[in-house]
Design a protein around this motif. Structure first.
Motif, short mmCIF file in Angstrom:
data_model
loop_
_atom_site.label_atom_id
_atom_site.label_comp_id
_atom_site.label_asym_id
_atom_site.label_seq_id
_atom_site.Cartn_x
_atom_site.Cartn_y
_atom_site.Cartn_z
N UNK A 1 0.84 -1.20 0.00
CA UNK A 1 0.00 0.00 0.00
C UNK A 1 0.87 1.25 0.00
N UNK A 2 1.89 1.27 0.82
CA UNK A 2 2.78 2.43 0.90
C UNK A 2 3.54 2.63 -0.42
N UNK B 1 3.20 5.94 -3.00
CA UNK B 1 4.32 6.72 -3.53
C UNK B 1 4.26 6.76 -5.05
N UNK B 2 3.96 5.62 -5.67
CA UNK B 2 3.91 5.55 -7.13
C UNK B 2 2.84 6.47 -7.71
N UNK B 3 1.65 6.47 -7.10
CA UNK B 3 0.54 7.25 -7.64
C UNK B 3 0.43 8.65 -7.03
N UNK B 4 1.36 8.95 -6.13
CA UNK B 4 1.38 10.26 -5.47
C UNK B 4 0.06 10.52 -4.74
N UNK B 5 -0.37 9.51 -4.03
CA UNK B 5 -1.56 9.57 -3.20
C UNK B 5 -1.21 9.05 -1.82
N UNK B 6 -2.12 9.20 -0.86
CA UNK B 6 -1.83 8.64 0.45
C UNK B 6 -2.38 7.21 0.53
N UNK B 7 -1.95 6.41 1.50
CA UNK B 7 -2.40 5.01 1.59
C UNK B 7 -3.91 4.85 1.64
N UNK B 8 -4.60 5.75 2.34
CA UNK B 8 -6.05 5.66 2.41
C UNK B 8 -6.69 5.82 1.04
N UNK B 9 -6.16 6.73 0.24
CA UNK B 9 -6.71 6.93 -1.10
C UNK B 9 -6.50 5.69 -1.97
N UNK B 10 -5.39 5.00 -1.79
CA UNK B 10 -5.14 3.76 -2.53
C UNK B 10 -6.20 2.71 -2.19
N UNK C 1 -10.94 10.36 -7.45
CA UNK C 1 -11.50 10.15 -8.78
C UNK C 1 -10.55 10.53 -9.91
N UNK C 2 -9.37 11.04 -9.58
CA UNK C 2 -8.48 11.59 -10.62
C UNK C 2 -7.29 10.68 -10.93
N UNK C 3 -7.34 9.41 -10.53
CA UNK C 3 -6.27 8.49 -10.89
C UNK C 3 -6.84 7.08 -11.00
N UNK C 4 -6.08 6.20 -11.61
CA UNK C 4 -6.53 4.82 -11.79
C UNK C 4 -5.38 3.86 -11.48
N UNK C 5 -5.65 2.86 -10.67
CA UNK C 5 -4.66 1.84 -10.34
C UNK C 5 -4.66 0.80 -11.46
#
Length: 294
Positions: A220-221, A225-234, A263-267
């Motif tokens: 998760x961490x 870092x990869x998506x420049x989001x926090x763990x909760x957002x992942x 809503x502005x990124x996709x895993x």
């Protein structure tokens, strides 16, 4: 190993889900479990200013008044705000199962939220009573839908056996639109989710943030870092991409903002597969009524 090879399908993410009765529900809501009335009123009002339009309370939480007051305050304060733009959920407590008890308890919930005119969704909080009480509870809920004072009804913590009991009941007039259960990357409940989707029942995930216990997970961490989001957002984005409605809980302004900003990124499929643990059964909530046998 991809998600597809695990028998799991991703879905396009949107800000709303369409229920089987054609009602739209925001795909992210705010949970208020263990939040007192005063705090609930403040947080709900703040959340509405952030952009939330979906709130999940329950008779058991004892904060229906705080949640409805927060919504009413926002409706009064904000020009051009409309009641139909806000989705309010409550739940029938286990102790109120049964036809007369359900009617009495729901009348109380409606009175508490009188300023809202109606309740958007009422769920049976869990199956923990017996067949007769569960079905007579549903009979009462159907009457509230017919009256227009409740717009939609569903269940929470129901397993496949409980859902079959309801769906096969000869008195069924109004089908359940949602099953709200604990779900996270370590608790997929695939058989239950597949059954719900096959029967056009949306799945709503509570404790999608694992009550913070998996925010420090290495994968998760790394993805944060990869998506420049926090763990909760992942974790929230994971749920949304697997077709779930999510109801994260927080009482903090910064978390209200970040939890809604997903809503502005996709895993990618590969990264989703890394996050997904279909062989685990990581119940965190402290109860698992899905397995209730009574």
């Amino acid at each position: 190993m991809s998600l597809a090879s695990k028998g799991i399908k991703m879905a396009e993410v949107s800000k709303f889900k369409r229920l089987s009765n054609h009602v739209s529900i925001p795909s992210i809501g705010l949970g208020v479990y263990q939040v007192d009335n005063k705090t609930a009123e403040r947080v709900v009002y703040q959340a509405l200013k952030v952009g939330y339009r979906h709130f999940d309370s329950a008779q058991l939480y004892r904060n229906e008044a705080g949640v409805s007051n927060g919504i009413e305050k926002w409706l009064d304060d904000v020009p051009n705000s409309k009641r139909q733009d806000v989705f309010y959920t409550t739940k029938i407590a286990d102790v109120s199962h049964g036809y007369e008890k359900t009617k009495k308890s729901l009348e109380k919930s409606l009175k508490t939220a009188a300023g809202l005119d109606y309740i958007d969704l009422v769920l049976v909080h869990s199956p923990q009573s017996n067949t007769e009480k569960r079905l007579s509870t549903w009979k009462a809920l159907q009457e509230f839908v017919e009256s227009g004072r409740v717009k939609s009804i569903g269940v929470s913590n129901y397993g496949v056996r409980h859902l079959k009991e309801l769906l096969e009941w000869e008195g069924l007039k109004t089908r359940p639109v949602i099953n709200q259960v604990e779900i996270n990357p370590w608790l997929l409940r695939k058989d239950l989710v597949d059954f719900c989707h096959h029967n056009d029942i949306q799945v709503e995930a509570y404790s999608p943030l694992t009550r913070g216990r998996k925010l420090g997970d290495a994968t998760v961490k790394r993805l944060a870092e990869k998506y420049k989001k926090d763990p909760g957002q992942i974790l929230l984005r994971w749920s949304l991409q697997l077709q779930f409605i999510v109801i994260p809980k927080t009482v903090h302004q910064d978390r209200l903002i970040s939890n809604f900003d997903v809503y502005d990124f996709e895993i990618t499929d590969d990264d989703m597969a890394l996050l997904t643990h279909p062989d685990d059964y990581g119940v965190i909530a402290g109860w698992d009524p899905v397995k209730y046998q009574g």
